[in-house]
Design an enzyme around this catalytic site. Sequence first.
Site, PDB file in Angstrom:
ATOM      1  N   GLU A 177       0.833  -1.212   0.000  1.00  0.00           N
ATOM      2  CA  GLU A 177       0.000   0.000   0.000  1.00  0.00           C
ATOM      3  C   GLU A 177       0.862   1.254   0.000  1.00  0.00           C
ATOM      4  OE1 GLU A 177      -3.087   0.387   3.097  1.00  0.00           O
ATOM      5  OE2 GLU A 177      -2.666   2.533   3.022  1.00  0.00           O
ATOM      6  N   THR A 245      -2.867   3.196   5.660  1.00  0.00           N
ATOM      7  CA  THR A 245      -4.132   3.229   6.413  1.00  0.00           C
ATOM      8  C   THR A 245      -4.147   2.324   7.640  1.00  0.00           C
ATOM      9  OG1 THR A 245      -4.927   1.531   4.910  1.00  0.00           O
ATOM     10  CG2 THR A 245      -5.565   3.797   4.407  1.00  0.00           C
ATOM     11  N   CYS A 283      -7.940   4.557   8.171  1.00  0.00           N
ATOM     12  CA  CYS A 283      -9.285   4.129   7.765  1.00  0.00           C
ATOM     13  C   CYS A 283     -10.105   3.819   9.017  1.00  0.00           C
ATOM     14  CB  CYS A 283      -9.213   2.937   6.831  1.00  0.00           C
ATOM     15  SG  CYS A 283      -9.043   1.373   7.657  1.00  0.00           S
ATOM     16  N   SER A 314       0.039  -5.581   8.600  1.00  0.00           N
ATOM     17  CA  SER A 314       0.419  -4.390   9.369  1.00  0.00           C
ATOM     18  C   SER A 314      -0.586  -4.093  10.474  1.00  0.00           C
ATOM     19  CB  SER A 314       0.529  -3.197   8.406  1.00  0.00           C
ATOM     20  OG  SER A 314       0.651  -2.006   9.104  1.00  0.00           O
TER      21      SER A 314
HETATM   22  S1  SF4 Z   1     -10.926  -0.845   5.262  1.00  0.00           S
HETATM   23 FE1  SF4 Z   1      -8.927  -0.096   5.923  1.00  0.00          FE
HETATM   24  S2  SF4 Z   1      -7.755  -1.930   6.535  1.00  0.00           S
HETATM   25 FE2  SF4 Z   1      -9.503  -2.574   5.275  1.00  0.00          FE
HETATM   26  S3  SF4 Z   1      -8.689  -2.691   3.192  1.00  0.00           S
HETATM   27 FE3  SF4 Z   1      -9.621  -0.662   3.439  1.00  0.00          FE
HETATM   28  S4  SF4 Z   1      -7.929   0.633   4.067  1.00  0.00           S
HETATM   29 FE4  SF4 Z   1      -7.229  -1.459   4.367  1.00  0.00          FE
END
Ligand code: SF4
Length: 399
Positions: A177, A245, A283, A314
Amino acid sequence: MSPTQPLIFRKGLDMKEAVAGELAAAYHSRLVDDVRASDFRYEAGRLTVHLAREFGFCYGVDRAVDYAYQARARFPGRTVLLTGEIIHNPHVNDRLRASGIRFLSDPAERSRELGPDDVVILPAFGVTVAEMLRLTARGCTLVDTTCGSVLNVWKNVVRYAQDGFTAVIHGKVKHEETRATASQALKYPKGRYLIVLDRAEAAFVCDYIRSGGDRSAFLERFDGAVSPGFDPDVDLAHIGCANQTTMLMSESLEIGDMFRDAMRTRYGDDALPAHFRAFDTICSATQERQDAVEALLDAQPLDLMLVIGGYNSSNTCNLARICAARVRTYHIADPECLVSPEEIRHRPIGAPSTTTAPEATTTDWLPTGGPVTVGLTAGASTPNNIVGQVIQTLTEFCR
Ligand code: SF4
């Protein structure tokens, strides 16, 4: 269709119902549903388990796995490939392999010549701009599962690049990412990026912003973590914060504050908006899982905590870090890590988040005799069936 105008699916493939049963059979757990319905508490014999109120598959992972199964159902006669792991969970990736989906990251597929007949699934954490261009040029049909929360980060990083701000990304240099996010900064000629792993690296950069320093030492320290031709004497004059995130939310916020303070010291209050930008890029799923585990630790005295998820995940590693600061914690990849009531295999807390880091073995991990209270959570890429199997194994060990 021209090879340079590939079909790109971003909003499903109209096969959701066709794969719903298969997904439920592969990843669902009735036991976990029951624990959830019992106020996230489970009791059997001398064992009590407290499950965090938010755990396991996040919305982005749920969608990515769903799309992968839909892609295979939608194109039965074509080769369906993933660019690499769809998410960081070995169990899920192995199941996808077994269902016939190939992985471009596997040694046997690395030299494969892609073409318009191939269907390529892009993972939840996205791919780099260069990889996207390569696949597009090959005319492959693309199933893009990049999570909306990742796309939100990219949108802001692109805006930084447009306006000549360096994206300072709190993340792991080798994480897919972060590599994809950094590549977004190079979409505009003035775009730059710098990746900082933690507070220590952020503090080093902040010192440089305030007082300057040894340019060569800076570039040596951030070798591989800056955009080509990066010059700290020029490229730290305008910065915008972003992050992977799945980082530890409290650390990301603190690092953002550190940079704001450094830029304020360097340029003054009035000029700060012209030199510094930030936006919230953790996120909500990551935040909810971190908040839930803190709440669990606040609410319950525990003998130990089990955190379930891939060793290269992660967000799972960060959940383990939060727990380990407060209670004896084991980060396990799957139920097989619970070898016996005497022995557990686990990823040492703070070890690099890779699948190749050595696993530790600890003995006498589970209290013998008398009541035992275990806290449980799982990273955003861990399916419920794995969580359920861990609870079952614990039950057997505590008979
Ligand atoms: S919700 Fe958050 S942890 Fe899940 S895939 Fe999307 S960015 Fe990654």
